[in-house]
Design an enzyme around this catalytic site. Structure first.
Site, PDB file in Angstrom:
ATOM      1  N   HIS A  24       0.804  -1.215   0.000  1.00  0.00           N
ATOM      2  CA  HIS A  24       0.000   0.000   0.000  1.00  0.00           C
ATOM      3  C   HIS A  24       0.843   1.276   0.000  1.00  0.00           C
ATOM      4  O   HIS A  24       0.531   2.230   0.723  1.00  0.00           O
ATOM      5  CB  HIS A  24      -0.932   0.004   1.226  1.00  0.00           C
ATOM      6  CG  HIS A  24      -1.911  -1.114   1.231  1.00  0.00           C
ATOM      7  ND1 HIS A  24      -2.554  -1.550   2.376  1.00  0.00           N
ATOM      8  CD2 HIS A  24      -2.384  -1.894   0.237  1.00  0.00           C
ATOM      9  CE1 HIS A  24      -3.360  -2.551   2.077  1.00  0.00           C
ATOM     10  NE2 HIS A  24      -3.269  -2.790   0.779  1.00  0.00           N
TER      11      HIS A  24
HETATM   12  C1  LIG Z   1       0.353  -7.295  -4.955  1.00  0.00           C
HETATM   13  C2  LIG Z   1      -0.610  -6.226  -4.512  1.00  0.00           C
HETATM   14  C3  LIG Z   1      -1.699  -6.557  -3.707  1.00  0.00           C
HETATM   15  C4  LIG Z   1      -2.600  -5.573  -3.304  1.00  0.00           C
HETATM   16  N1  LIG Z   1      -3.740  -5.952  -2.662  1.00  0.00           N
HETATM   17  C5  LIG Z   1      -4.706  -5.022  -2.456  1.00  0.00           C
HETATM   18  C6  LIG Z   1      -5.984  -5.418  -1.988  1.00  0.00           C
HETATM   19  O1  LIG Z   1      -6.268  -6.599  -1.778  1.00  0.00           O
HETATM   20  N2  LIG Z   1      -6.915  -4.446  -1.811  1.00  0.00           N
HETATM   21  C7  LIG Z   1      -6.650  -3.125  -2.039  1.00  0.00           C
HETATM   22  O2  LIG Z   1      -7.523  -2.297  -1.812  1.00  0.00           O
HETATM   23  N3  LIG Z   1      -5.435  -2.731  -2.467  1.00  0.00           N
HETATM   24  C8  LIG Z   1      -4.482  -3.651  -2.726  1.00  0.00           C
HETATM   25  N4  LIG Z   1      -3.291  -3.262  -3.247  1.00  0.00           N
HETATM   26  C9  LIG Z   1      -3.025  -1.829  -3.409  1.00  0.00           C
HETATM   27  C10 LIG Z   1      -3.793  -1.160  -4.546  1.00  0.00           C
HETATM   28  O3  LIG Z   1      -3.922  -2.022  -5.648  1.00  0.00           O
HETATM   29  C11 LIG Z   1      -3.076   0.136  -4.913  1.00  0.00           C
HETATM   30  O4  LIG Z   1      -3.047   0.995  -3.791  1.00  0.00           O
HETATM   31  C12 LIG Z   1      -3.735   0.894  -6.056  1.00  0.00           C
HETATM   32  O5  LIG Z   1      -3.929   0.052  -7.168  1.00  0.00           O
HETATM   33  C13 LIG Z   1      -2.850   2.084  -6.443  1.00  0.00           C
HETATM   34  O6  LIG Z   1      -3.399   2.724  -7.556  1.00  0.00           O
HETATM   35  P1  LIG Z   1      -2.567   3.844  -8.326  1.00  0.00           P
HETATM   36  O7  LIG Z   1      -3.468   4.373  -9.371  1.00  0.00           O
HETATM   37  O8  LIG Z   1      -1.974   4.769  -7.341  1.00  0.00           O
HETATM   38  O9  LIG Z   1      -1.312   3.071  -8.979  1.00  0.00           O
HETATM   39  P2  LIG Z   1      -1.289   1.798  -9.974  1.00  0.00           P
HETATM   40  O10 LIG Z   1      -2.604   1.097  -9.977  1.00  0.00           O
HETATM   41  O11 LIG Z   1      -0.099   1.041  -9.585  1.00  0.00           O
HETATM   42  O12 LIG Z   1      -1.127   2.476 -11.390  1.00  0.00           O
HETATM   43  C14 LIG Z   1       0.025   3.111 -11.863  1.00  0.00           C
HETATM   44  C15 LIG Z   1       0.117   2.838 -13.362  1.00  0.00           C
HETATM   45  O13 LIG Z   1       1.058   3.713 -13.940  1.00  0.00           O
HETATM   46  C16 LIG Z   1       1.865   2.993 -14.843  1.00  0.00           C
HETATM   47  N5  LIG Z   1       3.144   3.700 -14.960  1.00  0.00           N
HETATM   48  C17 LIG Z   1       4.060   3.882 -13.985  1.00  0.00           C
HETATM   49  N6  LIG Z   1       5.117   4.567 -14.469  1.00  0.00           N
HETATM   50  C18 LIG Z   1       4.844   4.844 -15.756  1.00  0.00           C
HETATM   51  C19 LIG Z   1       5.552   5.514 -16.789  1.00  0.00           C
HETATM   52  N7  LIG Z   1       6.746   6.060 -16.570  1.00  0.00           N
HETATM   53  N8  LIG Z   1       4.992   5.598 -18.019  1.00  0.00           N
HETATM   54  C20 LIG Z   1       3.758   5.049 -18.260  1.00  0.00           C
HETATM   55  N9  LIG Z   1       3.054   4.391 -17.313  1.00  0.00           N
HETATM   56  C21 LIG Z   1       3.591   4.294 -16.082  1.00  0.00           C
HETATM   57  C22 LIG Z   1       1.985   1.629 -14.186  1.00  0.00           C
HETATM   58  O14 LIG Z   1       2.427   0.643 -15.091  1.00  0.00           O
HETATM   59  C23 LIG Z   1       0.582   1.417 -13.664  1.00  0.00           C
HETATM   60  O15 LIG Z   1      -0.240   0.820 -14.613  1.00  0.00           O
HETATM   61  C24 LIG Z   1      -2.368  -4.215  -3.664  1.00  0.00           C
HETATM   62  C25 LIG Z   1      -1.273  -3.875  -4.472  1.00  0.00           C
HETATM   63  C26 LIG Z   1      -0.402  -4.865  -4.912  1.00  0.00           C
HETATM   64  C27 LIG Z   1       0.743  -4.486  -5.809  1.00  0.00           C
END
Ligand SMILES: Cc1cc2nc3c(=O)[nH]c(=O)nc-3n(C[C@H](O)[C@H](O)[C@H](O)COP(=O)(O)OP(=O)(O)OC[C@H]3O[C@@H](n4cnc5c(N)ncnc54)[C@H](O)[C@@H]3O)c2cc1C
Length: 534
Positions: A471
């Site tokens: 997280h």
């Molecule tokens: C293994 C795992 C288990 C988890 N389990 C849970 C759970 O059970 N329940 C829950 O609520 N949360 C869970 N989480 C946490 C939750 O999924 C995250 O907090 C949430 O998805 C974060 O969203 P975000 O939009 O911040 O980032 P992300 O969803 O990580 O999105 C970021 C995106 O940006 C892209 N990106 C990054 N850098 C670049 C770049 N330079 N150029 C182009 N694209 C780029 C990445 O590839 C990715 O697709 C888990 C996370 C993981 C990894």
């Protein structure tokens, strides 16, 4: 594609980016570009809920980061998976769904994020969610949150009996009126398949002609002109491209990569940028600072009764479960592994819960590489996670190469308060294991057995064995001004024009539970703010 112009450019098709792509392209006059480093999410192990164990260390869909040696974890380095695929981490996460607790968001507002208190964000959650309980559907939002209790292993009943012995509430749904206790975990699963942010938000929008999605494209840096984010530079198939944004560039690259992209673009702590010979376009000291995460420790037990290990711990059982899933979308593969969870208080005098508990009807080993191995013998795990750590780490670029992983220093357990909560949470774990319901199904306690450990030994056990709950957040947090934060309460980067960060890095503090729901909520409200400002 050089010099094409869009109104909005969104970097990252993760939990937040998928929401923004949908909401900002609802108006056909807005030309929206979504750029994602990863590829398609059309993969069997992404769709299957228990496939989480397969994508956990699959470099084809995962950034597979390693942290720096963490002094609070006795110098250990930790494996930090992050989704690198359409849907981002929502395509590889464990699907547990929790909104967070009211005080989490009231604390956001206190930290300077005006307009993000519980009363406001609760309404956003209610509009977003569609709760599915068997044949009953509550709410009409795109984010499906299912009660998958019927498909859980019967062993979980022991955890609920033990919870009652502990004096804990057994809740139906911690995403409604109840805010405390354990429950059969609600999950972002629909009809036996993962329901990622891509499923809920991106897929319904891709047929719009004003939304363009480019995958397998790594954003290298922002194009800044006269203090304004004018576009982005990205690399696709070895070729560099520049695209321009007339209105805004929105970073949704997640809590590790959003600060990395800002720093690579010359927006961040001046000394860090100068050390890498990056021209300082905007000295913003808090970029990458403030990193928070959840840490949990699991204790493993051999069981006297069958658990999921009896099915998934051997080749034949896995094959039968696979066939059942393919034919019916039911059975063990259709339910995420974190089956019982919820919020509890580590001491009765506390006003709010401070610990999340997980009870899984399966035991397994997660190797340092991230590979997961299921034990052949029946087993289960009990796990505690302090909900609101106060320690903060940081993310900093390691080089000017956009492909190079940034340095992640979690700085775990660096406050006395966090160490005290770890001890109190571990005491709960000792007590839970001693309930008659758990003792009755325990054949053996696997090493290290914490049952007789004192405070010092419990803390040491945590330092030696605790792992991330995945997280990471707060690395570009909202706050009052550039002295204490990166963003204002409308998620605009302080001192810049046309630039926001909308993802888990914008949290002022990590929420008490799992962070996918809060990230999607944040992006939904962010889209409203962006459209108001259009
Ligand atoms: C293994 C795992 C288990 C988890 N389990 C849970 C759970 O059970 N329940 C829950 O609520 N949360 C869970 N989480 C946490 C939750 O999924 C995250 O907090 C949430 O998805 C974060 O969203 P975000 O939009 O911040 O980032 P992300 O969803 O990580 O999105 C970021 C995106 O940006 C892209 N990106 C990054 N850098 C670049 C770049 N330079 N150029 C182009 N694209 C780029 C990445 O590839 C990715 O697709 C888990 C996370 C993981 C990894």
């Amino acid at each position: 594609m050089n010099e094409s112009a869009f109104h909005y450019i969104i970097v990252g098709a993760g939990s937040a980016g998928c929401v923004l792509a949908n909401r900002l392209s609802e108006n056909p006059r807005h030309k929206v570009l979504l750029i994602e480093a990863g590829g398609s999410d059309a993969r069997f192990w992404i769709k299957v809920p228990l496939g989480y164990a397969k994508t956990f260390a699959d470099h084809a869909v995962n950034w597979s980061y390693m942290t720096q040696p963490d002094p609070g974890l006795n110098g250990r380095q930790a494996y930090w998976p992050r989704g690198r695929v359409i849907g981002g981490s929502s395509s590889i996460n464990a699907m547990a769904y929790l909104r967070g607790l009211p005080h989490d968001f009231d604390d956001w507002e206190r930290a300077g994020a005006t307009g993000w208190n519980w009363e406001i964000v609760r309404k956003t959650y209610e509009a977003l969610e569609c709760h599915v309980e068997g044949a009953i559907q509550k709410g009409g939002g795109p984010l499906v949150v299912s009660d998958v209790g019927d498909g859980m292993h019967p062993f979980v009943q022991n955890f609920l009996v033990a919870a009652r012995e502990m004096g804990w509430n057994v809740a139906r749904n911690l995403n409604g009126e109840e805010a405390e206790g354990l429950m059969r975990m609600r999950s972002t699963v629909r009809n036996g398949r993962r329901w990622s942010a891509a499923d809920a938000f991106l897929r319904p929008a891709t047929k719009r002609s004003n939304l363009r999605v480019i995958s397998r494209a790594l954003v290298e840096k922002l194009i800044i002109q006269n203090g304004r984010a004018a576009g982005v530079q990205f690399r696709l198939g070895g070729v560099q491209h520049i695209v321009r944004a007339n209105k805004e560039v929105i970073l949704s690259a997640g809590a590790i990569n959003s600060p990395q992209i800002l720093q690579l673009s010359g927006i961040g702590p001046a000394a860090l940028l100068q050390a890498h010979c990056i021209p300082v376009l905007h000295d913003l000291p808090e970029v990458g600072k403030g990193l928070q995460d959840h840490l949990a420790v699991s204790q493993y037990y051999r069981a006297t009764e069958p658990t999921l290990n009896n099915i998934l711990g051997n080749g034949l059982g896995r094959m039968l479960a696979g066939v059942r899933y393919i034919l019916t979308r039911k059975g063990p593969l259709s339910v995420p592994v974190n089956q019982i969870s919820g919020y509890v208080r580590s001491s009765p005098e506390l006003e709010v819960p401070d610990v999340q508990v997980y009870c899984n009807p399966m035991s397994y080993i997660t190797h340092a590489s991230g590979a997961v191995g299921v034990d052949p013998a029946p087993g289960f795990l009990l796990c505690v996670q302090p909900s609101r750590p106060t320690s903060r780490g940081q993310v900093t670029i390691a080089s000017t190469n956009p492909e190079a992983p940034p340095l992640i220093q979690p700085n775990s357990l660096s406050t006395n308060e966090d160490c005290e909560t770890v001890i109190k949470a571990s005491r709960l774990l000792q007590q839970l294991a001693q309930t008659s319901a758990i003792r009755a199904v325990t054949k053996a306690r696997l090493q290290p057995d914490i049952s007789t450990m004192d405070d010092a030994a419990l803390l040491e056990n945590f330092r030696n064995r605790a792992g991330t709950v995945f997280h990471p957040s707060c690395t570009c947090r909202m706050g009052h001004d550039a002295r204490d934060s990166v963003l204002d309460a409308r998620l605009r980067v302080h001192g810049m024009e046309g630039l926001r960060v909308v993802d888990a890095s914008a949290f002022p503090n990590v929420t008490s539970g799992n962070t996918n729901g809060p990230t999607i909520m944040l992006a939904t409200r962010a889209a409203e703010l962006i459209l108001q400002d259009a």
